[in-house]
Motif scaffolding. Structure first.
Motif: not given
Length: 402
Positions: A327-349
């Motif tokens: 999966a590209p970028g921060g990654g993809y779980g199950m119906g949930l995207m991982r977003f790596d930001t300058p202030c830490g990990v976020f989860w969403g879609h």
């Protein structure tokens, strides 16, 4: 955000990459404890000034969407369980010039997948199904090679099944395609089997488990599996298991009603003859992959509850957040995207539907959430639109200095 895709919004891969460009670095902006005495007064003043600066930056970043071609945008940022900022920009109606409603509802597109995945994982936690069950076991005869595709692979987009929205006439891109869609498919009631046939008519992207490719077909099947296991519609299960328990009063998952209920900004497509209002259409085409309607506040409440463990047991939440190879970028779980930001990990879609594009994310520590809806229209300044999106992500996640 793309101003062309109707059902998929900007591709999941591109959105994940956009978040990845934010990089990593400074700590998230968080409310600090206030000391006592005169020092407390000074600290409170500084906190108030910082929050004012942050709200100003957020509103400016929201306005940038309209300045680069969107008709409207709404957003909300929450910090430590309270709304830090709510904003709106643009107009709800191009004809009347009516301003965007303060609590506008909007189509959330593929953010619906996160709701659906939550229900599937709840059913797994209840041992009514297993993530390692095959599609053939759960839905006999539904797809070729169903015995080689697991439920897990549907949820994390590693099944290889072709996206049914790639079929001609489903997701218009050109003016000619839009005019064809407006003349008929816009109001057509699609049956799940009809959409599934569009996908299975084409060879898979790759063998099951041998790659990653975002495909709405995976969640079309997930909705069908929920219905097979529970004996009720997937919409009813989402409503009873997620929407009602969280008190998401402005969130709905319609059947075939074309309306967006309640106050909302209209969605448009720009044709050579001028704007065409595409707010209303038969949502059956989006299936369990993208049928939801919500608000910024409701989406933030949802992602906070999900990441905070209110909806899933720890084992199921860990499965949801397990990243899929490829999966590209921060990654993809199950119906949930991982977003790596300058202030830490976020989860969403993220999500897209005709006339609407959406993003929601919450910090892994549960302290901060943000949501965004944009009504795309004029794609002339595409680079400016991308900059607006990146700036909003950074500011919403990390504050004006993120």
């Amino acid at each position: 955000m793309s101003r062309t895709r109707a059902l998929g919004g900007r591709s999941a891969a591109a959105l994940l990459a956009a978040f990845a460009l934010l990089g990593t670095g400074t700590a998230a902006s968080q409310a600090a404890p206030v000391p006592q005495g005169s020092a407390a007064e000074t600290s409170t003043a500084r906190t108030s000034a910082a929050q004012t600066s942050e709200r100003t930056a957020l509103q400016k970043s929201l306005q940038a969407f309209v300045d680069t071609g969107a008709t409207a945008a709404v957003g909300e940022v929450r910090q430590d369980g309270r709304a830090l900022w709510r904003g709106r920009a643009g107009v709800a109606d191009l004809t009347t010039g009516e301003p965007v409603p303060a609590h506008a509802r909007f189509r959330i597109g593929s953010v619906t997948k996160t709701f659906v995945a939550t229900v599937v994982l709840q059913l797994a936690g209840e041992r009514r199904l297993s993530l390692d069950d095959t599609v053939e076991h759960l839905l006999p005869g539904a797809v070729p090679n169903g015995g080689g595709i697991t439920l897990r692979q549907l949820l994390n987009h590693s099944s290889g099944l072709v996206d049914y929205t790639d079929a001609p006439g489903i997701d218009p891109q050109t003016e000619e395609q839009w005019r064809t869609w407006l003349a008929g498919p816009r109001w057509h009631t699609y049956q799940p089997a009809e959409l599934l046939a569009l996908a299975t008519a084409r060879a898979p992207y790759f063998p099951p488990g041998q790659g990653w490719h975002y495909s709405n077909t995976n969640y079309l099947l997930a909705g069908m599996i929920i219905e097979k296991i529970t004996g009720t519609t997937w919409q009813q299960e989402v409503d009873e298991r997620v929407i009602q328990p969280l008190g998401l009063r402005d969130t709905t998952v319609p059947d075939v009603s074309p309306r967006v209920p309640g106050p909302h900004a209209h969605g448009y497509v720009k044709l050579s003859t001028g704007p065409v209002d595409i707010t209303e259409f038969n949502p059956s085409v989006t299936s369990a992959a993208g049928r939801g309607i919500s608000t910024a506040a409701d989406l933030n409440r949802f992602v906070a509850a999900l990441v905070g463990g209110e909806l899933l047991e720890p084992a199921q939440l860990a499965e949801m957040e397990r990243l899929t190879p490829g999966a590209p970028g921060g990654g993809y779980g199950m119906g949930l995207m991982r977003f790596d930001t300058p202030c830490g990990v976020f989860w969403g879609h993220t999500g897209g539907a005709p006339g609407y594009e959406t993003a929601v994310a919450g910090s892994a520590d549960g302290r901060r959430q943000f949501s965004l809806s944009v009504n795309p229209y004029d794609n002339t300044d595409a680079d400016g639109g991308r900059r607006a999106f990146t700036t909003f992500l950074r500011t919403a996640a990390c504050g004006p200095t993120g």
